[in-house]
Write a protein that holds these residues in place. Sequence first.
Motif, short mmCIF file in Angstrom:
data_model
loop_
_atom_site.label_atom_id
_atom_site.label_comp_id
_atom_site.label_asym_id
_atom_site.label_seq_id
_atom_site.Cartn_x
_atom_site.Cartn_y
_atom_site.Cartn_z
N GLU A 50 41.08 41.02 35.79
CA GLU A 50 40.49 40.73 37.10
C GLU A 50 40.14 39.25 37.10
O GLU A 50 39.57 38.74 36.15
N ARG A 52 43.61 41.66 40.79
CA ARG A 52 43.53 42.57 39.66
C ARG A 52 44.95 42.91 39.24
O ARG A 52 45.85 42.94 40.08
N ALA A 53 45.12 43.18 37.96
CA ALA A 53 46.45 43.60 37.50
C ALA A 53 46.29 44.64 36.40
O ALA A 53 45.31 44.62 35.64
N LEU A 54 47.24 45.52 36.35
CA LEU A 54 47.31 46.53 35.28
C LEU A 54 48.74 46.55 34.76
O LEU A 54 49.69 46.67 35.54
N SER A 55 48.88 46.41 33.45
CA SER A 55 50.21 46.49 32.83
C SER A 55 50.11 47.40 31.62
O SER A 55 49.25 47.21 30.76
#
Lengths: 451, 481
Positions: free
Chosen positions: B30, B44-47
Amino acid sequence: MPEPVGPAEARRVAEAALDLPGADAVEVLFLHEWGGLTRFASSHIHQSTSREDTGIRVRAVSEGRTGVAATNEFSVEGARRAAASALEMARVAAPDPLFPGLAPQAPLPDAGDRFDEATARATPRFRADAVAALVGAVEDPAFHAAGAFETSAAEVAVATSQGQFCYAPTTQATISTVVSGGEGGAGISESAAGRMGDLDPERTGRRAFAKASGSQRPRQVEPGRYDVVLEPLAVSTLVAFLAYMGFGGKGIAEGRSPFSGKEGQRVCGEAVSITDDALSPDTLGLPFDFEGTPKRRVTLIDRGVFVSGVHDRRSAKQAGVESTGHALPAPNPDGAFPLNLFLAPGEATLEDMVRTTERGLLVTRFHYSNIVHPIETTITGMTRDGTWLIENGQVTAPVTNLRFTQSVLEALSNVRMVGRDTELAAEFSFAASRVPALAISGFTFSGRSDH
Amino acid sequence: MLDVVQHAVEAARRAGAGYADARWVAEETESLTVRNQEMEGIDRALSQGIGIRVLVDGYWGFAASARVTPEDVEHTAGLAVEIARAASRLPTDPVRLSPVEPVTASWSTRVQEDPFTVPLDEKVALLMEASRRMQAVKGLAFGEAILDFYRRRTSFASSEGAAIQQTITNSGGSIAATAIGDGEVQRRTFPGSSRGGLLAAGYERVRTLPLVQEAERVASEAVGLLSAKDCPSEVTTLILDGEQMMSQVHESVGHPLELDRVLGMEEAYAGTSFVKLEDRGTLRYGSDKVTLVADATSDGGLGSFGFDDEGVPAQRVVLVENGVFQDFISSRETAPVLGDGAASAGAMRADGWQNLPLIRMTNINLEPGEGTLAEIIGDTKDGIFMTTNTSWSIDDKRVNFQFGCEVAWRIKDGRLTEMYRNPNYTGITTEFWGSCDAVGGREEWAMWGTPNCGKGQPGQVARVGHGTAPARFRGVQVGVR
């Protein structure tokens, strides 16, 4: 090999995010990348990798406020979750008075077919064979090769709630090696192309070996001011840093660029013209940017005169012009960036440049460069993998590595000759610059190393 | 996700791997950026995905995918084995791994307040206030405030029986003030440049950072730099603050002591090292004031963890003791070249699930000496004090370096006097460390973070830590033109 997702499936998943209750507008960037890299050192393969990833990045707009969320969960549910998260962030953000709206529907320019099936399907064994051919070109067992051969493919799509949808598949292959050994000295060779069939691993190995064997027992020279002949790899460093320091429209508008307020003014020598052109068949680029705006060819410097920078939609609004199609993925506080630079070639050969140099240095490449003074465009860095002394028009001796501290624009003001042949330097995905060699009068070397 | 990685290891073994390990990683980030009280970025990112590493007949292969169904995992494991088999196209000595006791364990960063559950509007309000206070300083062009949060959850399994779960959390923030005028762009930051301020901690890290309180000073210094003189060119005594010492340690100690660089494994890209295998115990790296360690157990360091990405426990390794080089930063593959049954120093880390683990700095710390910064300055008759990194450059063997800082002051008779802009200095690694005659004491020592250390092909980014104190060096060339 992973199968391409294709435009229909990319659009289907994107539409799950575009259909976002409560949002005024939505943009979806889709990226599917796959490929392999065979890395070698000491003339054997030591690190080989393969990877595949599929991601979506959603920008949601609510009352002039924007938020961004990204996920590599490529599904309708993943897209919806990312969109909801982006909107949640937008709602707490402050309104952006310069928010220009999302990209409207617009036709794409024809950039030709940039997807090569063979490159996309390259196997580990194929890459290993290519590396073996490269290593085999190093004829002397006292020398060894290190480097990497990468084949990659990508699909990129952008969809906006304003009706824009664009999709492009691309491939890229790069091979590079540093050959070293013997009694000190090293040489590099690298090349990049959209199709792996256009690369010649054996030639790459031969070129690096020739440089390495020609740079044995380097001698030390004193730092100071030298005339230089910079090979294309070295020139690409100067051009890349100039772009970073100066060509973005936002920095120009804010007075942070060496080109701020310099439109129409001479900034360097007449021999220098720099453009950005992702649509050229001689580069590796996309026909649209990461906001979905079609790419345009932009003249940055025309025969030494600064013309204009590049824009995304926000900096274009700030400058009162149209976007040139140079947006990076959102959020992007640094603004637009030129990813496909060209320094126009001249008519000289490298031999012409050396022959007309009374005393100077021939530089293959620069290493680990960084900014010293952004407005004066001064950078510092080291030479590496092949530097030679030129005396009376002839290359006479290899020299140990030197540190340069030099204004790029001053160097480009002192260009004596421009090379006829250009080389493509691939910097990262979708980014490459094509430049020739340059002969420059007076280039400052401020220190030296011991090797 | 231990079941997924254990399934991956079994699949790799069935496909022909002699050794296999697998990591499932989910990385959440974030980031918030406010500039002149406008939102420049909030995202925000999700990997998440799996990376499978195998040895087949002593050759490495690695494959990674975001797809983690059982069938996908088996396909990825098979691909890793295919890659390893292809590596034998150029025969060499097979890889031998130094032994490690396989453990079943879990470890987490000590977090008092989960940064991802703190309301966004609270974070935005903090940044807006810091930005507002910077903007209140006359002549300032931009006041920027940022927050960054990372959480990496890893499940690791190996064919030797290791089963490890870790959660690493990093939190931090910083402010940057930019003044523009008369051909100059001057910038001051706090607590550090390049998105500095990040530590292994929860939101409590942000609550203790005086971003708002420092805003006016930082902005005033940026404006003041516009009318300051350029740092003069001379050879002089140089005192560096802890933040710049972070960069100095990172580039001229951390990287050259990575054993993969010494062995040529990074030669084509980042380069090698001037340090040789036989230098252990003999090379005079610096003065007797200089002791450096690689300590993955340091509290709050970005290079702190329970186990590295080979399942090796976190440890403290003395790199340089009283100026004499002692040991390298190593891995299971590289440690055996050191002989005498040398074990891995536990420094293998990968950037996410997509990448092969490489030797990375953990927390490379300069051990504290004695005295405060004020005492070191007070003990200096004439010299330059520089603070906060702006620029770094070093050759491919880590010998010749040049750094730029945000601001410098002339030291005269033990006092800071005139302020200079655009300061930089250059040197040769062992000569420079050899000229160190003072390192600040424990009261000045602090943990800093480098969030963007690049290495490897494909390129990887690591967050690494550096505990440092201010230090003094004699006879240094400053003001390079």
